[in-house]
Design a protein around this motif. Structure first.
Motif, PDB file in Angstrom:
ATOM      1  N   HIS A  38       4.037 -47.923 -44.731  1.00  0.00           N
ATOM      2  CA  HIS A  38       3.880 -46.630 -44.064  1.00  0.00           C
ATOM      3  C   HIS A  38       5.170 -46.096 -43.461  1.00  0.00           C
ATOM      4  CE1 HIS A  38      -0.444 -46.690 -44.603  1.00  0.00           C
ATOM      5  NE2 HIS A  38      -0.447 -47.947 -44.198  1.00  0.00           N
ATOM      6  N   GLY A  39       6.296 -46.775 -43.683  1.00  0.00           N
ATOM      7  CA  GLY A  39       7.584 -46.307 -43.190  1.00  0.00           C
ATOM      8  C   GLY A  39       7.883 -46.753 -41.775  1.00  0.00           C
ATOM      9  N   GLY A  42       6.434 -44.354 -39.381  1.00  0.00           N
ATOM     10  CA  GLY A  42       5.123 -43.853 -39.751  1.00  0.00           C
ATOM     11  C   GLY A  42       5.139 -42.783 -40.824  1.00  0.00           C
ATOM     12  N   VAL A  43       6.303 -42.571 -41.446  1.00  0.00           N
ATOM     13  CA  VAL A  43       6.428 -41.604 -42.536  1.00  0.00           C
ATOM     14  C   VAL A  43       6.784 -42.380 -43.789  1.00  0.00           C
ATOM     15  CG1 VAL A  43       7.629 -39.552 -43.400  1.00  0.00           C
ATOM     16  CG2 VAL A  43       7.130 -39.781 -40.953  1.00  0.00           C
ATOM     17  N   SER A  44       5.856 -42.413 -44.717  1.00  0.00           N
ATOM     18  CA  SER A  44       6.003 -43.223 -45.916  1.00  0.00           C
ATOM     19  C   SER A  44       6.969 -42.586 -46.910  1.00  0.00           C
ATOM     20  CB  SER A  44       4.642 -43.395 -46.586  1.00  0.00           C
ATOM     21  OG  SER A  44       4.780 -44.092 -47.797  1.00  0.00           O
ATOM     22  N   ASN A  51       1.128 -41.102 -44.545  1.00  0.00           N
ATOM     23  CA  ASN A  51       1.901 -41.028 -43.315  1.00  0.00           C
ATOM     24  C   ASN A  51       0.953 -41.266 -42.141  1.00  0.00           C
ATOM     25  OD1 ASN A  51       4.225 -40.302 -44.740  1.00  0.00           O
ATOM     26  ND2 ASN A  51       3.740 -38.135 -44.587  1.00  0.00           N
ATOM     27  N   ALA A  53       2.369 -41.180 -38.783  1.00  0.00           N
ATOM     28  CA  ALA A  53       2.962 -40.470 -37.652  1.00  0.00           C
ATOM     29  C   ALA A  53       2.255 -39.142 -37.411  1.00  0.00           C
ATOM     30  CB  ALA A  53       4.443 -40.224 -37.909  1.00  0.00           C
ATOM     31  N   GLN A  55      -0.806 -38.514 -36.627  1.00  0.00           N
ATOM     32  CA  GLN A  55      -2.250 -38.450 -36.843  1.00  0.00           C
ATOM     33  C   GLN A  55      -2.951 -38.568 -35.492  1.00  0.00           C
ATOM     34  OE1 GLN A  55      -3.855 -37.891 -39.655  1.00  0.00           O
ATOM     35  NE2 GLN A  55      -2.160 -38.082 -41.072  1.00  0.00           N
ATOM     36  N   TYR A  96       1.312 -44.512 -33.223  1.00  0.00           N
ATOM     37  CA  TYR A  96       1.475 -43.576 -34.342  1.00  0.00           C
ATOM     38  C   TYR A  96       1.101 -42.147 -33.938  1.00  0.00           C
ATOM     39  CZ  TYR A  96       2.736 -47.236 -37.575  1.00  0.00           C
ATOM     40  OH  TYR A  96       3.401 -48.266 -38.203  1.00  0.00           O
TER      41      TYR A  96
END
Length: 100
Positions: A38-39, A42-44, A51, A53, A55, A96
């Motif tokens: 998911h990065g 939080g950004v894949s 993603n 981030a 949410q 997140y």
């Protein structure tokens, strides 16, 4: 009307302690394993993985609980969620949700 107010109050009180006790800093510390798919923030980088981030916190928490219980079937996420306590999931959701 009084019964409805009591039901709403009871439902709010059962969720409020979890939301109020969530620790985004503890979630960040726990998120290292999530970063693989998911990065880091939080950004894949891979379109296959969503993603996280930005949410909504309750949405993220529900998804993790559903993965853990098997209500939302995914063998990889079920295994990841199985290692998480309720507090871990709340902390991860808070972390997140706090990201842009």
């Amino acid at each position: 009307m009084k019964k409805l107010a009591l039901v709403v109050l009871g439902a709010t009180m059962s969720v409020a302690p979890l939301a109020m006790s969530a620790d985004p800093a503890a979630g960040k510390a726990k998120a290292a394993i999530c970063a693989a798919c998911h990065g880091a923030n939080g950004v894949s980088a891979i379109p296959l993985y969503p993603n996280l981030a930005g949410q909504k916190e309750q949405y993220l928490l529900k998804q993790m609980k559903d993965f853990k219980s098997g209500k939302r079937p995914d063998p990889v996420m079920k295994a990841q969620a199985a290692m998480l306590s309720d507090a871990d999931m709340a902390n991860l959701a808070a972390y997140y949700a706090s990201l842009k």
